[in-house]
Design a protein around this motif. Structure first.
Motif, PDB file in Angstrom:
ATOM      1  N   ASN A  10       0.821  -1.198   0.000  1.00 49.19           N
ATOM      2  CA  ASN A  10       0.000   0.000   0.000  1.00 49.19           C
ATOM      3  C   ASN A  10       0.860   1.255   0.000  1.00 49.19           C
ATOM      4  OD1 ASN A  10      -2.683  -0.564  -0.268  1.00 49.19           O
ATOM      5  ND2 ASN A  10      -2.843  -1.251   1.874  1.00 49.19           N
ATOM      6  N   GLY A  11       2.028   1.143  -0.539  1.00 47.05           N
ATOM      7  CA  GLY A  11       2.906   2.303  -0.608  1.00 47.05           C
ATOM      8  C   GLY A  11       3.609   2.625   0.692  1.00 47.05           C
ATOM      9  N   GLN A  12       3.369   1.824   1.718  1.00 49.20           N
ATOM     10  CA  GLN A  12       3.977   2.107   3.029  1.00 49.20           C
ATOM     11  C   GLN A  12       5.220   1.235   3.243  1.00 49.20           C
ATOM     12  OE1 GLN A  12       2.768   4.544   5.098  1.00 49.20           O
ATOM     13  NE2 GLN A  12       1.545   4.898   3.245  1.00 49.20           N
ATOM     14  N   PRO A  13       6.163   1.723   4.069  1.00 51.92           N
ATOM     15  CA  PRO A  13       7.283   0.847   4.453  1.00 51.92           C
ATOM     16  C   PRO A  13       6.757  -0.358   5.226  1.00 51.92           C
ATOM     17  CG  PRO A  13       7.704   3.134   5.077  1.00 51.92           C
ATOM     18  CD  PRO A  13       6.272   3.061   4.645  1.00 51.92           C
ATOM     19  N   VAL A  14       7.391  -1.510   5.002  1.00 50.90           N
ATOM     20  CA  VAL A  14       6.987  -2.725   5.717  1.00 50.90           C
ATOM     21  C   VAL A  14       7.932  -2.918   6.897  1.00 50.90           C
ATOM     22  CG1 VAL A  14       6.629  -5.197   5.555  1.00 50.90           C
ATOM     23  CG2 VAL A  14       6.199  -3.745   3.558  1.00 50.90           C
ATOM     24  N   ARG A  15       7.372  -2.729   8.117  1.00 51.09           N
ATOM     25  CA  ARG A  15       8.208  -2.951   9.305  1.00 51.09           C
ATOM     26  C   ARG A  15       7.932  -4.355   9.823  1.00 51.09           C
ATOM     27  NH1 ARG A  15      10.232   1.831  10.032  1.00 51.09           N
ATOM     28  NH2 ARG A  15       9.025   3.611   9.259  1.00 51.09           N
ATOM     29  N   PHE A  16       8.942  -4.889  10.506  1.00 53.37           N
ATOM     30  CA  PHE A  16       8.731  -6.209  11.108  1.00 53.37           C
ATOM     31  C   PHE A  16       9.207  -6.145  12.542  1.00 53.37           C
ATOM     32  CE2 PHE A  16      12.371  -6.082   8.224  1.00 53.37           C
ATOM     33  CZ  PHE A  16      13.425  -6.242   9.099  1.00 53.37           C
ATOM     34  N   PRO A  17       8.655  -7.012  13.401  1.00 54.58           N
ATOM     35  CA  PRO A  17       9.047  -6.963  14.822  1.00 54.58           C
ATOM     36  C   PRO A  17      10.551  -7.180  14.984  1.00 54.58           C
ATOM     37  CG  PRO A  17       7.305  -8.582  14.433  1.00 54.58           C
ATOM     38  CD  PRO A  17       7.722  -8.095  13.107  1.00 54.58           C
ATOM     39  N   ARG A  18      11.209  -6.246  15.698  1.00 57.11           N
ATOM     40  CA  ARG A  18      12.667  -6.334  15.835  1.00 57.11           C
ATOM     41  C   ARG A  18      13.090  -7.564  16.624  1.00 57.11           C
ATOM     42  NH1 ARG A  18      15.111  -1.238  14.602  1.00 57.11           N
ATOM     43  NH2 ARG A  18      13.846  -0.622  12.845  1.00 57.11           N
ATOM     44  N   ASP A  19      12.182  -8.024  17.515  1.00 56.28           N
ATOM     45  CA  ASP A  19      12.601  -9.126  18.388  1.00 56.28           C
ATOM     46  C   ASP A  19      12.323 -10.493  17.777  1.00 56.28           C
ATOM     47  OD1 ASP A  19       9.972  -8.705  18.418  1.00 56.28           O
ATOM     48  OD2 ASP A  19       9.693  -8.723  20.600  1.00 56.28           O
ATOM     49  N   LEU A  20      11.748 -10.508  16.599  1.00 58.28           N
ATOM     50  CA  LEU A  20      11.532 -11.761  15.907  1.00 58.28           C
ATOM     51  C   LEU A  20      12.905 -12.406  15.648  1.00 58.28           C
ATOM     52  CD1 LEU A  20       8.927 -13.051  14.483  1.00 58.28           C
ATOM     53  CD2 LEU A  20       9.960 -12.191  12.370  1.00 58.28           C
ATOM     54  N   PRO A  21      13.103 -13.655  16.066  1.00 55.06           N
ATOM     55  CA  PRO A  21      14.435 -14.279  15.915  1.00 55.06           C
ATOM     56  C   PRO A  21      14.930 -14.239  14.461  1.00 55.06           C
ATOM     57  CG  PRO A  21      13.031 -15.639  17.287  1.00 55.06           C
ATOM     58  CD  PRO A  21      12.162 -14.536  16.773  1.00 55.06           C
ATOM     59  N   THR A  22      14.026 -14.541  13.522  1.00 58.39           N
ATOM     60  CA  THR A  22      14.422 -14.525  12.114  1.00 58.39           C
ATOM     61  C   THR A  22      14.955 -13.157  11.735  1.00 58.39           C
ATOM     62  OG1 THR A  22      12.501 -15.926  11.796  1.00 58.39           O
ATOM     63  CG2 THR A  22      13.638 -15.182   9.816  1.00 58.39           C
ATOM     64  N   ALA A  23      14.211 -12.120  12.149  1.00 57.17           N
ATOM     65  CA  ALA A  23      14.594 -10.761  11.796  1.00 57.17           C
ATOM     66  C   ALA A  23      15.905 -10.383  12.461  1.00 57.17           C
ATOM     67  CB  ALA A  23      13.485  -9.791  12.212  1.00 57.17           C
ATOM     68  N   GLN A  24      16.108 -10.891  13.667  1.00 54.43           N
ATOM     69  CA  GLN A  24      17.355 -10.548  14.364  1.00 54.43           C
ATOM     70  C   GLN A  24      18.573 -11.087  13.610  1.00 54.43           C
ATOM     71  OE1 GLN A  24      16.855 -11.859  18.381  1.00 54.43           O
ATOM     72  NE2 GLN A  24      16.062  -9.856  19.031  1.00 54.43           N
ATOM     73  N   ILE A  25      18.428 -12.297  13.064  1.00 56.00           N
ATOM     74  CA  ILE A  25      19.554 -12.832  12.288  1.00 56.00           C
ATOM     75  C   ILE A  25      19.804 -11.938  11.083  1.00 56.00           C
ATOM     76  CG2 ILE A  25      20.461 -14.838  11.062  1.00 56.00           C
ATOM     77  CD1 ILE A  25      18.481 -16.550  12.627  1.00 56.00           C
ATOM     78  N   LEU A  26      18.695 -11.559  10.397  1.00 56.10           N
ATOM     79  CA  LEU A  26      18.824 -10.736   9.186  1.00 56.10           C
ATOM     80  C   LEU A  26      19.463  -9.385   9.495  1.00 56.10           C
ATOM     81  CD1 LEU A  26      18.145 -10.607   6.133  1.00 56.10           C
ATOM     82  CD2 LEU A  26      16.095  -9.331   6.782  1.00 56.10           C
ATOM     83  N   THR A  27      18.950  -8.688  10.511  1.00 61.74           N
ATOM     84  CA  THR A  27      19.503  -7.363  10.805  1.00 61.74           C
ATOM     85  C   THR A  27      20.909  -7.496  11.390  1.00 61.74           C
ATOM     86  OG1 THR A  27      18.334  -7.415  12.898  1.00 61.74           O
ATOM     87  CG2 THR A  27      17.299  -6.197  11.114  1.00 61.74           C
ATOM     88  N   GLY A  28      21.166  -8.589  12.076  1.00 60.76           N
ATOM     89  CA  GLY A  28      22.528  -8.852  12.558  1.00 60.76           C
ATOM     90  C   GLY A  28      23.485  -8.959  11.387  1.00 60.76           C
ATOM     91  N   PHE A  29      23.030  -9.697  10.359  1.00 60.99           N
ATOM     92  CA  PHE A  29      23.834  -9.841   9.144  1.00 60.99           C
ATOM     93  C   PHE A  29      24.080  -8.475   8.511  1.00 60.99           C
ATOM     94  CE2 PHE A  29      23.784 -10.064   4.499  1.00 60.99           C
ATOM     95  CZ  PHE A  29      24.841 -10.924   4.256  1.00 60.99           C
ATOM     96  N   GLY A  30      23.031  -7.659   8.551  1.00 57.34           N
ATOM     97  CA  GLY A  30      23.136  -6.361   7.884  1.00 57.34           C
ATOM     98  C   GLY A  30      23.974  -5.354   8.635  1.00 57.34           C
ATOM     99  N   SER A  31      24.058  -5.485   9.974  1.00 55.29           N
ATOM    100  CA  SER A  31      24.711  -4.425  10.734  1.00 55.29           C
ATOM    101  C   SER A  31      26.021  -4.862  11.379  1.00 55.29           C
ATOM    102  CB  SER A  31      23.767  -3.906  11.826  1.00 55.29           C
ATOM    103  OG  SER A  31      23.386  -4.997  12.649  1.00 55.29           O
ATOM    104  N   LYS A  32      26.216  -6.151  11.510  1.00 55.71           N
ATOM    105  CA  LYS A  32      27.437  -6.611  12.189  1.00 55.71           C
ATOM    106  C   LYS A  32      28.464  -7.093  11.174  1.00 55.71           C
ATOM    107  CE  LYS A  32      25.502  -7.813  16.668  1.00 55.71           C
ATOM    108  NZ  LYS A  32      24.047  -7.841  16.356  1.00 55.71           N
ATOM    109  N   GLY A  33      29.577  -7.579  11.705  1.00 53.50           N
ATOM    110  CA  GLY A  33      30.625  -8.038  10.802  1.00 53.50           C
ATOM    111  C   GLY A  33      31.406  -9.181  11.392  1.00 53.50           C
ATOM    112  N   LEU A  34      32.416  -9.581  10.662  1.00 57.18           N
ATOM    113  CA  LEU A  34      33.294 -10.670  11.084  1.00 57.18           C
ATOM    114  C   LEU A  34      33.881 -10.320  12.455  1.00 57.18           C
ATOM    115  CD1 LEU A  34      34.069 -13.152   9.351  1.00 57.18           C
ATOM    116  CD2 LEU A  34      36.204 -11.963   8.819  1.00 57.18           C
ATOM    117  N   PRO A  35      33.720 -11.188  13.435  1.00 54.08           N
ATOM    118  CA  PRO A  35      34.277 -10.874  14.753  1.00 54.08           C
ATOM    119  C   PRO A  35      35.767 -10.587  14.637  1.00 54.08           C
ATOM    120  CG  PRO A  35      32.970 -12.907  14.797  1.00 54.08           C
ATOM    121  CD  PRO A  35      33.098 -12.515  13.374  1.00 54.08           C
ATOM    122  N   GLY A  36      36.227  -9.611  15.414  1.00 52.89           N
ATOM    123  CA  GLY A  36      37.644  -9.267  15.347  1.00 52.89           C
ATOM    124  C   GLY A  36      37.863  -8.062  14.469  1.00 52.89           C
TER     125      GLY A  36
END
Lengths: 332, 497
Positions: free
Chosen positions: A148-174
């Motif tokens: 409907n032309g709106q941004p699609v938000r998803f619950p931040r605490d959803l485990p699936t979403a956490q993996i995805l946003t973790g991938f997007g914001s974090k990096g190789l440890p070290g």
């Protein structure tokens, strides 16, 4: 009659390495302009932001190599990014498997849209500009409809979403090399290998170089074109998913104008729009050059509108340099 | 007085001299032949005259006055027009629009009727009043497109007309018409510079000959003072008898049988056989359907009727891929557009085939094997190239033709269809290609060769079938295989069988 004997050597050096020289110059300028530029933090951020463009540019390069153009990449990216954002909370289960299913589904759907492009171009002989222009508006329309032309938000605490946003914001440890960048490096390596070391890659280039000759050699030209568009669609959807991973939101306006940046990256990297010439590595240099231009201007707080003008000028300069270089080379 | 005088022209490309003091002078009202092997500098010299290249030294005089030609407009202003092998017609515009294309830029409106009248007048002046000025240029035959090109040159009152291999694409009949046209222009006082590799034409058309070799002028002679042998010797320093290398082969079993083939509306009821070790020629006029027969056998165009048998077994060939897998390779007429990947290395050209035995699993390239195979072919075919990584586009025409053949040798094709294999290559390269054809035949290949050069058909082929208007007009071999015999069949004056 007599010319400076050193001139051809210098010219051919400039021709061969002009984009590397440009990249180096940009790095030097950036370093001089801002003390923040040459920090890992800034560089990693820059690369993280460039990851989607890198993916799309590889797909674009494949299509350009066959002598086509793909205008639908940005819209397909929007669908991929939104699709994942919508699918994650909708799935009845959570976790890595769920994410894999979402990502796989998104990429597959992108591939399907790309395959439609490919079928129109390779099967029905439609001009790729027209076919992908139509796909560009259809896919964008679909993206708006779905949300409907709106941004699609998803619950931040959803485990699936956490993996995805973790991938997007974090990096190789070290070292902290961002995951998306690592993933792009893998994709780059894959396509460098495919284009240089497999018959498919060689024939994809050959198709763009002289389609008639390839057809008269008994090779299925349509297959190389079809595959290029399909892969471009898949990579675009993946790029959209990377955007969603980084921004933690799926929006239907993702990737507007992305096709132009991707084409610019290919062209700066020396790809011929008529097909048959271009490499993955040089296209990636093109992506970096585009990214650095933006980064410098952000560091210098140049407002967004003049940025666009400067970007355009630099694209023209890069291609002019290559043109002059190519002419000089032909004389040599 | 000399209409055109080029003196001591020098031209270098990146330190390599393409022309070192070449020059010649030609009179108004003469047909002046410019001869020399490819690379001798003919094209470079003509491109300088046309303003496409600048020259590094020397002088051009037109009508006795030194002129400066630095761009194509200068050339046109000085009355120079060049008809290249590749035409520069706008194929979607009409004949009249093409002929008068330069005047299209003047003024806002186009007076179509006046344009058509002017174009018709020019066409009539050349004896081609049957070409409709309103026709779309792209729909004309090549010969007629050429006439349109010449009309275009005449429309700007050219006094010096350069024809670069004008007959390479013409039939015998069309060639005769062109010659008449050239003679007519000569009598009108036009100075004509004529470039061709066909010796017969030089002798029947030209008044004088200038021979170039290695970028310099060997000399200028009255045509009457020379004969074939002396002219060839001047160009290459080789004897004519080496033209067609000896070949002694006893033909093996039948490799290809074509039975009542029909294709594309034009070609029908074509039947012939070729044995291993044999070279079969296909003669006939351009447009008789020879290329169409080869393309139909190769699966490039759909076959509407007939049967193709390979080694005695019927094969269905629906695409070029099928043909290659059945062991048939086609070397097309237009090597630049269809035969070679000009921008890619020789190696990539050689491996351009659906049957590449050097590939590993999953289409993985095994570079060492491919390089080895390509190197072997390079020496077998005597391919002159700096390396197998050189781009095909940098090679001479004859060597490009060898590159176009390479992929079929890689694929192990034993039936080779060659369409005008020596079109537009110089004498030395022709001999090279003949040698390659003989070598392939000697190794058991069955060769079908379309050619418009009768000497070539007679010199190279064991048998020649002649086509006329899409059908078989007859077959010639042995004593019957003469120029007269081919012409009679091709033109329909006689039917054998």
């Amino acid at each position: 009659m007599s010319t400076n004997p050193k001139a051809p050597g210098l010219v051919s050096l400039l021709v061969t390495y002009n984009i590397y020289i440009m990249l180096a110059a940009l790095v030097v300028i950036s370093t001089l302009l801002s003390e923040h530029f040459l920090t890992l933090q800034n560089l990693f951020n820059l690369l993280r932001q460039l990851a989607p463009l890198a993916l799309v540019s590889i797909g674009m390069l494949l299509v350009i190599l066959t002598g086509g153009i793909d205008l639908s990449v940005g819209s397909i990216a929007a669908i991929g990014g939104m699709g994942v954002a919508m699918a994650m909370p909708a799935l009845p289960f959570d976790g890595a498997t769920a994410l894999l299913i979402c990502v796989f589904g998104g990429v597959l759907f992108g591939a399907l849209l790309g395959a439609i492009n490919g079928a129109l171009v390779a099967g029905f002989g439609m001009a790729s500009f027209v076919a992908t222009l139509a796909m560009m508006t259809m896919a964008r329309g679909l993206a708006y409809m779905l949300s409907n032309g709106q941004p699609v938000r998803f619950p931040r605490d959803l485990p699936t979403a956490q993996i995805l946003t973790g991938f997007g914001s974090k990096g190789l440890p070290g070292i902290g090399l961002p995951w998306p960048v690592l993933a792009v490096l893998v994709v780059i390596a894959l396509f460098v290998f495919l284009l240089r070391r497999t018959n498919w890659g060689r024939l994809t280039v050959a198709t763009g170089s002289n389609e008639n000759a390839v057809r008269l050699a008994g090779l299925p030209v349509w297959r190389y074109k079809f595959l290029a568009f399909t892969l471009s669609g898949a990579l675009s959807a993946l790029a959209g998913i990377f955007v969603t991973a980084r921004t933690a939101v799926g929006t239907p306006v993702t990737g507007i104008g992305l096709e132009l940046d991707a084409i610019a990256a290919c062209v700066i990297g020396g790809a011929l729009l008529s097909g048959g010439r271009g490499t993955v590595t040089n296209t990636m240099i093109g992506v970096l050059i585009l990214g650095l231009i933006g980064n410098i201007m952000n560091l210098m707080s140049v407002p967004a509108y003049p940025q666009q003008i400067i970007k355009g000028v630099i694209i023209i300069l890069a291609v002019l340099m290559q043109g002059i270089g190519a002419r000089a080379k032909r004389r040599v | 007085m000399d209409r055109l005088d080029m003196r001591q022209i020098w031209k270098e490309f990146g330190g390599i001299a393409a022309l070192s003091g070449a020059g010649f002078s030609a009179r108004a009202g003469e047909v002046h032949a410019l001869m020399g092997e490819n690379g001798a500098g003919k094209s470079t010299l003509m491109k300088i005259l046309a303003g496409a290249y600048s020259h590094d030294g020397g002088e051009i005089r037109i009508g006795g006055e030194p002129v400066s030609i630095t761009n194509p407009q200068d050339a046109i202003r000085n009355g120079v027009s060049i008809i290249y092998q590749e035409f520069s017609l706008a194929s979607d515009l009409t004949v009249a629009e093409n002929i008068l294309i330069e005047t299209l830029g003047h003024g806002m409106f186009v007076n179509r009727r006046a344009m058509h009248a002017r174009a018709a007048e020019l066409l009539a002046r050349m004896g081609f009043d049957d070409i409709d000025p309103g026709e779309i240029a792209g729909g004309l035959t090549i010969a007629r497109q050429q006439v349109v090109e010449i009309c275009k040159a005449l429309s700007r009152d050219c006094s010096i007309l350069v024809l670069d291999e004008p007959t390479a694409v013409l039939t015998t009949h069309e060639t005769e018409k062109l010659f008449n046209l050239v003679r007519r222009l000569r009598d009108q006082g036009v100075c004509i510079v004529y470039i061709s590799h066909r010796l017969d034409e030089i002798f029947s058309l030209c008044d004088r000959v200038t021979v170039l070799k290695d970028g310099a002028t060997v000399g200028t002679w009255e045509t009457g003072a020379l004969d074939h042998t002396s002219l060839v010797n001047l160009m290459i320093g080789r004897e004519l008898k080496d033209f067609f290398p000896e070949r002694q082969i006893t033909p093996g079993p039948v490799a290809l049988e074509v039975d009542a083939l029909a294709a594309g509306g034009l070609v029908s009821d074509i039947s012939f056989t070729v044995r291993r070790g044999e070279v079969l020629g296909i003669g006939g006029l351009v447009g008789a359907g020879r290329t169409e027969v080869l393309r139909a056998i190769f699966g490039a165009d759909p076959v509407s009727a007939g049967e193709i048998r390979i080694d005695g077994r019927p094969r269905t060939i629906r695409s070029p891929g099928d043909a290659v897998r059945a062991g048939i390779g086609l070397v097309p007429e237009d090597r630049k557009q269809q035969g070679c990947l000009l921008d890619l290395p020789i190696l990539n050209n050689a491996m351009l085939t659906p049957v590449n035995p050097h590939l590993g699993f999953w289409g993985l390239i095994r570079e060492a094997r491919e390089r080895g195979a390509t190197e072997a072919l390079r020496s077998r075919l005597n391919l002159k190239a700096a390396s197998i990584d050189a781009e095909a586009g940098t090679l001479s025409g004859g060597n490009q033709q060898k590159v176009a053949i390479m992929k079929w040798l890689v694929s192990g094709c034993e039936i080779l269809l060659l369409d005008e294999p020596t079109r537009g290559v110089d004498v030395g390269a022709k001999v090279e290609i003949y040698r390659v054809i003989n070598e392939l035949a000697a190794n058991g290949a069955a060769i079908v060769m379309v050619s418009s050069e009768m000497l070539e058909l007679i010199g190279m082929c064991d048998r020649v079938i002649v086509m006329r208007a899409g059908r078989l007009a007859g077959e010639l071999s042995g004593e019957e295989l003469t120029e007269e015999g081919i012409i009679e069949l091709a033109m329909g004056r006689k039917n054998v069988h």
